[in-house]
Design a protein around this motif. Sequence first.
Motif, PDB file in Angstrom:
ATOM      1  N   THR A   1       0.909  -1.369   0.047  1.00  0.00           N
ATOM      2  CA  THR A   1      -0.119  -0.019   0.080  1.00  0.00           C
ATOM      3  C   THR A   1       0.779   1.464   0.074  1.00  0.00           C
ATOM      4  O   THR A   1       0.486   2.277  -0.869  1.00  0.00           O
ATOM      5  N   GLU A   2       1.840   1.287   0.835  1.00  0.00           N
ATOM      6  CA  GLU A   2       2.776   2.418   0.936  1.00  0.00           C
ATOM      7  C   GLU A   2       4.091   2.099   0.028  1.00  0.00           C
ATOM      8  O   GLU A   2       5.033   1.830   0.549  1.00  0.00           O
ATOM      9  N   THR A   3       3.854   2.237  -1.168  1.00  0.00           N
ATOM     10  CA  THR A   3       4.986   1.871  -2.203  1.00  0.00           C
ATOM     11  C   THR A   3       6.130   2.489  -1.914  1.00  0.00           C
ATOM     12  O   THR A   3       7.177   2.166  -2.482  1.00  0.00           O
ATOM     13  N   THR A   4       5.887   3.863  -1.429  1.00  0.00           N
ATOM     14  CA  THR A   4       6.940   4.776  -1.451  1.00  0.00           C
ATOM     15  C   THR A   4       8.090   4.236  -0.460  1.00  0.00           C
ATOM     16  O   THR A   4       9.198   4.868  -0.306  1.00  0.00           O
ATOM     17  N   LEU A   5       7.933   3.272   0.356  1.00  0.00           N
ATOM     18  CA  LEU A   5       9.212   2.793   0.986  1.00  0.00           C
ATOM     19  C   LEU A   5      10.403   2.189   0.244  1.00  0.00           C
ATOM     20  O   LEU A   5      11.387   2.078   0.853  1.00  0.00           O
TER      21      LEU A   5
ATOM     22  N   LYS B   1      13.790   3.623   0.050  1.00  0.00           N
ATOM     23  CA  LYS B   1      14.066   4.352   1.026  1.00  0.00           C
ATOM     24  C   LYS B   1      14.474   3.786   2.431  1.00  0.00           C
ATOM     25  O   LYS B   1      14.757   2.378   2.588  1.00  0.00           O
ATOM     26  N   THR B   2      14.863   4.399   3.431  1.00  0.00           N
ATOM     27  CA  THR B   2      15.255   4.004   4.832  1.00  0.00           C
ATOM     28  C   THR B   2      13.727   3.598   5.475  1.00  0.00           C
ATOM     29  O   THR B   2      13.026   4.506   5.567  1.00  0.00           O
TER      30      THR B   2
ATOM     31  N   VAL C   1      13.350  -2.241   0.192  1.00  0.00           N
ATOM     32  CA  VAL C   1      13.887  -1.078   1.147  1.00  0.00           C
ATOM     33  C   VAL C   1      15.353  -1.050   1.168  1.00  0.00           C
ATOM     34  O   VAL C   1      15.937  -2.113   1.084  1.00  0.00           O
ATOM     35  N   ALA C   2      15.746   0.148   0.882  1.00  0.00           N
ATOM     36  CA  ALA C   2      17.163   0.566   0.581  1.00  0.00           C
ATOM     37  C   ALA C   2      17.857   0.063   2.088  1.00  0.00           C
ATOM     38  O   ALA C   2      19.176  -0.346   1.774  1.00  0.00           O
ATOM     39  N   LYS C   3      17.318   0.785   3.174  1.00  0.00           N
ATOM     40  CA  LYS C   3      18.295   0.642   4.409  1.00  0.00           C
ATOM     41  C   LYS C   3      17.290   0.561   5.592  1.00  0.00           C
ATOM     42  O   LYS C   3      16.273   1.046   5.549  1.00  0.00           O
ATOM     43  N   VAL C   4      17.752  -0.322   6.752  1.00  0.00           N
ATOM     44  CA  VAL C   4      16.956  -0.665   7.762  1.00  0.00           C
ATOM     45  C   VAL C   4      17.728  -0.131   8.762  1.00  0.00           C
ATOM     46  O   VAL C   4      18.934  -0.496   8.861  1.00  0.00           O
ATOM     47  N   VAL C   5      17.262   0.940   9.633  1.00  0.00           N
ATOM     48  CA  VAL C   5      17.960   1.270  10.819  1.00  0.00           C
ATOM     49  C   VAL C   5      17.259   0.652  11.929  1.00  0.00           C
ATOM     50  O   VAL C   5      16.024   0.986  12.267  1.00  0.00           O
ATOM     51  N   VAL C   6      17.886  -0.187  12.843  1.00  0.00           N
ATOM     52  CA  VAL C   6      17.080  -0.963  14.006  1.00  0.00           C
ATOM     53  C   VAL C   6      17.850  -0.825  15.298  1.00  0.00           C
ATOM     54  O   VAL C   6      18.961  -0.647  14.953  1.00  0.00           O
ATOM     55  N   GLY C   7      17.096  -0.627  16.194  1.00  0.00           N
ATOM     56  CA  GLY C   7      17.482  -0.264  17.585  1.00  0.00           C
ATOM     57  C   GLY C   7      18.459  -1.524  18.124  1.00  0.00           C
ATOM     58  O   GLY C   7      17.798  -2.754  17.960  1.00  0.00           O
TER      59      GLY C   7
ATOM     60  N   LYS D   1      24.455  -6.420   6.137  1.00  0.00           N
ATOM     61  CA  LYS D   1      23.965  -6.386   4.539  1.00  0.00           C
ATOM     62  C   LYS D   1      22.971  -7.687   4.389  1.00  0.00           C
ATOM     63  O   LYS D   1      23.309  -8.761   5.077  1.00  0.00           O
ATOM     64  N   LEU D   2      21.760  -7.432   3.736  1.00  0.00           N
ATOM     65  CA  LEU D   2      20.891  -8.683   3.657  1.00  0.00           C
ATOM     66  C   LEU D   2      20.436  -8.124   2.234  1.00  0.00           C
ATOM     67  O   LEU D   2      19.663  -7.321   1.839  1.00  0.00           O
ATOM     68  N   GLU D   3      20.880  -9.150   1.172  1.00  0.00           N
ATOM     69  CA  GLU D   3      20.687  -8.986  -0.228  1.00  0.00           C
ATOM     70  C   GLU D   3      21.352  -7.608  -0.568  1.00  0.00           C
ATOM     71  O   GLU D   3      22.292  -7.075  -0.061  1.00  0.00           O
ATOM     72  N   ASP D   4      20.280  -6.629  -1.172  1.00  0.00           N
ATOM     73  CA  ASP D   4      20.904  -5.423  -1.429  1.00  0.00           C
ATOM     74  C   ASP D   4      20.582  -4.282  -0.515  1.00  0.00           C
ATOM     75  O   ASP D   4      20.852  -3.120  -0.513  1.00  0.00           O
ATOM     76  N   THR D   5      20.039  -4.862   0.567  1.00  0.00           N
ATOM     77  CA  THR D   5      19.536  -3.750   1.741  1.00  0.00           C
ATOM     78  C   THR D   5      20.832  -3.882   2.876  1.00  0.00           C
ATOM     79  O   THR D   5      21.195  -4.740   3.473  1.00  0.00           O
ATOM     80  N   GLU D   6      21.154  -2.496   3.340  1.00  0.00           N
ATOM     81  CA  GLU D   6      21.738  -2.185   4.324  1.00  0.00           C
ATOM     82  C   GLU D   6      21.069  -2.321   5.598  1.00  0.00           C
ATOM     83  O   GLU D   6      19.991  -1.641   5.650  1.00  0.00           O
TER      84      GLU D   6
END
Length: 543
Positions: A44-48, A51-52, A79-85, A170-175
Amino acid sequence: MPIREIQTKPYTDQKSGTAGLRKKVAVFQQPHYLENFLQSIFDTETTLRGKTLIIGGDGRYYNRDAIYTAIAMAAANGVAKVVVGQGGLLSTPAASHLIRLRGAGGGFLFTASHNPAGPDGDFGIKFNVAGGGQAPEGLTGRIYEHSKTIQRYRIVEGASLDLDRRGMQKLEDTEIEVVDCVDDYAALMQTLFDFDRLRDWFKKGHSLRFDAMHAVTGPYAQRILVEQLGAPQSTVMNGCPLEDFGGGHPDPNLIYAKHLVDLVNSPASPDLAAASDGDGDRNMILGRGIFISPGDSLAMLAAHLHRLPGYRDGLKGLARSMPTCRAVDQVAKALAVEFHETPTGWKFFANLLDAGRLTLCGEESFGTSSSHAREKDGLWAVLAWLNVLAATGLSVREIAQQHWQRFGRHYFARHDYENLSAATAATVMQALADATAHLPGKSYDDYTVALADDFSYRDPVDGSIAVNQGLRVVFGDSARIVLRQSGTGTEGATLRLYLERYESRETALAWETAEALAPLSNIADQIVRIGELTGRKAPSVVT
Ligand code: VG1
Ligand code: CO
């Protein structure tokens, strides 16, 4: 590691409530349940895409499992990048801040807030959008519609990640960037408050007791209060986050944090006592021998906010949710600033905050925050109170008394009737809705109904309309009775009855809240007939 498309069948109950999707853990553990909901968001939110995405949670049972799944799905959905706590932890306000700081496309916040945790407890997801606020109703509605037809989801299979190791993976192309959960939030707090003055305040022997209730604020309180402000270690109680919150109910109010109420009524009382909830967005404020109701806290902070470094430019505007007492309205009038009354739920403040029309807002449910984030913020409220105490040299009680002298006092209580059947709750709501047309003009004791309606709200920024946001019976400025159904529960239906009485007479400023509200409670019995229609003799919880 292959990206796989997995066939699935839709569930029909993935409708978000007041603050995200909340269900029993067992519901989330059904095959593909979590995956379906997350894929519905990505679809639904295809803009993700590209993005981060910020990911974190309140540390409750199932938090880690959900986060691994979410990261593996984010990587499979572009998703290009995930920032996780680190460890999967992020408080709700800290996550909102990170979304803003990193210019992220959005965030997944795994939490059921103050609802109990553990295998038999609750789990939940708040989806926040770019800008840091909770997804607006239009968007959650589209996600829900999609979830009812979903046929497949995408995931990276066999992903191996280390959530406890800070830094890049790194996971596939996602940082994947694992970050300390406190760093950025603590840096933000330093820009808003006078840390030197606060350090001094503690050095002079003033004291605070903060109860993190074994939930997410423990590490935040430890870093900011103890390490940065020099408060003694004994300041932070229950500071270690636990998967089941120590078996407790991390809801900072008069019932679930009664030990703090007892503490401030004892000779050992600190100058300020406070608590936060499961995900760190709520706050309770107490002083020596006094409880500050959330509506009062909002009004009092509004009156003093200009003293705090981050707010020296003055207030742009003030807002409260509809059931919250009208104390802050008086301050808005006195300061001649813009004022808004919004439906329950923090998401309704987001547009006004984004438009630069609000500085401070709050809800009666122990929520207060400012334009620094797009969520309510428990620790922020505690720091704001500390800073007001340090800047004025006054006690909590003195602040309250001066405030009531100037503006009058709004006595307020919320009576919750929990675990009703959906049919019973609907009957009570319908009975009052039917009565509203005939109520105006009717008198009960000294009170005359000036207005009775079903609250609806038109967002002044985007024009969207929210209807059925609670029934209100308004006796002019003197009193109000509000009835609405909770949208955060996971079992049965909960009705909330809100009582508010305003007094400005000198002799009426120091009453006990329950006594002050007793006459109004009797009037509510006659008008709302909640006891009669539910068979309940008393509310389940009064806060
Ligand atoms: C409750 C509160 C509401 C708050 C919401 C989320 O909703 O009344 O003011 O915004 O919880 O808070 P309801 O629909 O049950 O009355 V939290 O701390 O769960 O994010
Ligand atoms: Co919360």
